[in-house]
Design an enzyme around this catalytic site. Structure first.
Site, PDB file in Angstrom:
ATOM      1  N   TYR A  91       5.342  -5.790  28.940  1.00 55.15           N
ATOM      2  CA  TYR A  91       6.754  -5.507  28.657  1.00 55.15           C
ATOM      3  C   TYR A  91       7.304  -4.488  29.651  1.00 55.15           C
ATOM      4  O   TYR A  91       8.004  -3.557  29.285  1.00 55.15           O
ATOM      5  CB  TYR A  91       6.898  -4.964  27.230  1.00 55.15           C
ATOM      6  N   ASP A 116       3.077   0.210  15.879  1.00 57.72           N
ATOM      7  CA  ASP A 116       1.991  -0.202  16.772  1.00 57.72           C
ATOM      8  C   ASP A 116       0.785  -0.461  15.884  1.00 57.72           C
ATOM      9  O   ASP A 116       0.281   0.456  15.229  1.00 57.72           O
ATOM     10  CB  ASP A 116       1.709   0.913  17.777  1.00 57.72           C
ATOM     11  N   HIS A 125      -7.141 -12.684  21.155  1.00 52.56           N
ATOM     12  CA  HIS A 125      -7.593 -13.124  22.489  1.00 52.56           C
ATOM     13  C   HIS A 125      -7.136 -12.173  23.604  1.00 52.56           C
ATOM     14  O   HIS A 125      -7.588 -12.284  24.734  1.00 52.56           O
ATOM     15  CB  HIS A 125      -7.165 -14.568  22.769  1.00 52.56           C
TER      16      HIS A 125
END
Length: 342
Positions: free
Chosen positions: A144, A233, A252
């Site tokens: 990001y 978070d 993943h």
């Protein structure tokens, strides 16, 4: 000794030519132009419509026709072009299941990272610094790295779950779980599939504050009253109590150690009888495929800290975190589901 013609090797060697042809046709708006015209167009009309040279457009349209992305028609000796059915459905921006945003992200971000695949294999780490000059100690700070890049990533996830979401949320019967948290729920596309499949459930998207803000503004309207948001978070902040936690294309991204850390947090916050649903592209237990998951695992090397795993490997991670009665369900599509219970 006669040696067979290496057709498959040549196809693989030239595979990037196919990808870039698709990327370019989408970026120039070829399929959108043909869809909006509501009639087949000539070469000159397409070239003018996309603002490109006649020669370049002719070659691009010929390649797209060869790839079965365009149809050709002859009228009064003139060749006209139109979209195929698949192009109309998946390669036009106006389609509800459009893959164009996913294609743009693949072209402008993932493709650039893959330029450094050789370095990634040698070094065993992602290549954001070489590709974009961004330090990657914090994975999602790299992903990001700008608001534009964050929106592109969210659009990618949105297009994926618009197509694949129902398959994975119905791989198991989730109706007993009425309070669901989608950890890293991003654009909310999977949450939408969940509330459509299970009318009694509510889904809360748990994601970073800037992701929640963008999701509210661009992806999830106030009409979705059974979809809520929680800013945080998931590694640093407490997880609210819930019946089910969804981790879709999350584990993943991370090492086994960090995956167990997150799963353990989910186990501790989970109500008795609740569970966790892991959604990933599963590798075969013997490592033989599927090819898509094998290639995705290389992509995880180039872009993240993680990898694609087998159902048994996810079972090991879930068991180490406290979950029991682990079930693995292949969907026959790209993404599969693993359910663990508390």
């Amino acid at each position: 000794v006669s040696i067979a013609y290496p057709r498959r090797i040549l196809d693989y060697m030239e595979g990037f030519l196919v990808s870039k042809t698709l990327f370019t046709a989408c970026e120039l708006g070829v399929f959108d132009l043909l869809a909006s015209s509501q009639r087949p167009l000539s070469l000159e009309e397409v070239a003018q419509g996309i603002g490109a040279s006649r020669d370049g457009t002719e070659r691009l349209l010929a390649a797209c026709t060869g790839l079965d992305l365009l149809n050709t028609h002859t009228l009064a000796g003139q060749v006209l072009y139109s979209n195929t059915e698949q192009s109309s459905v998946y390669l036009t921006r106006s389609s509800p299941v459009s893959l164009t945003q996913s294609i743009h992200y693949s072209s402008r971000t993932i493709y650039l990272c893959w330029h450094y695949l050789t370095d990634a294999v040698r070094e065993g780490r992602n290549q954001y610094e070489k590709a974009f000059g961004v330090k990657s100690q914090d994975l999602f700070e790299a992903l990001y790295r700008s608001e534009e890049e964050m929106v592109k990533f969210m659009q990618l996830m949105n297009s994926i779950w618009n197509i694949c979401g129902r398959d994975v949320v119905t791989a198991f019967n989730l109706s007993p779980f009425t309070t669901i948290y989608d950890l890293g729920g991003c654009s909310g596309a999977l949450a939408k599939q969940c509330v459509l499949a299970y009318p009694e459930c509510s889904v809360t998207i748990f994601d970073l504050p800037k992701v929640v803000k963008t999701s509210r503004e661009h992806f999830v309207s106030n009409d979705n009253q059974r979809i809520n948001f929680h800013e945080g978070d998931f590694f640093k902040d407490p997880l609210p109590e819930a019946d089910l936690y969804i981790l879709a294309r999350i584990l993943h991204d991370w090492t086994d150690e960090r995956s167990v850390e997150l799963l353990t947090k989910a186990y501790k916050a989970c109500r008795p009888g609740g569970g966790v649903l892991v959604i990933e592209a599963l590798l075969c237990e013997d490592g033989s495929g599927p090819l898509t998951a094998q290639l995705y695992s290389l992509n995880m090397l180039v872009q993240t800290e993680g990898k694609e795993r087998t159902g048994a490997e996810y079972t090991t991670l879930l068991t180490a975190s406290g979950f029991q009665n682990i079930q693995v369900q292949k969907t026959g599509k790209i993404y599969d589901a693993v359910l663990g219970r508390k």
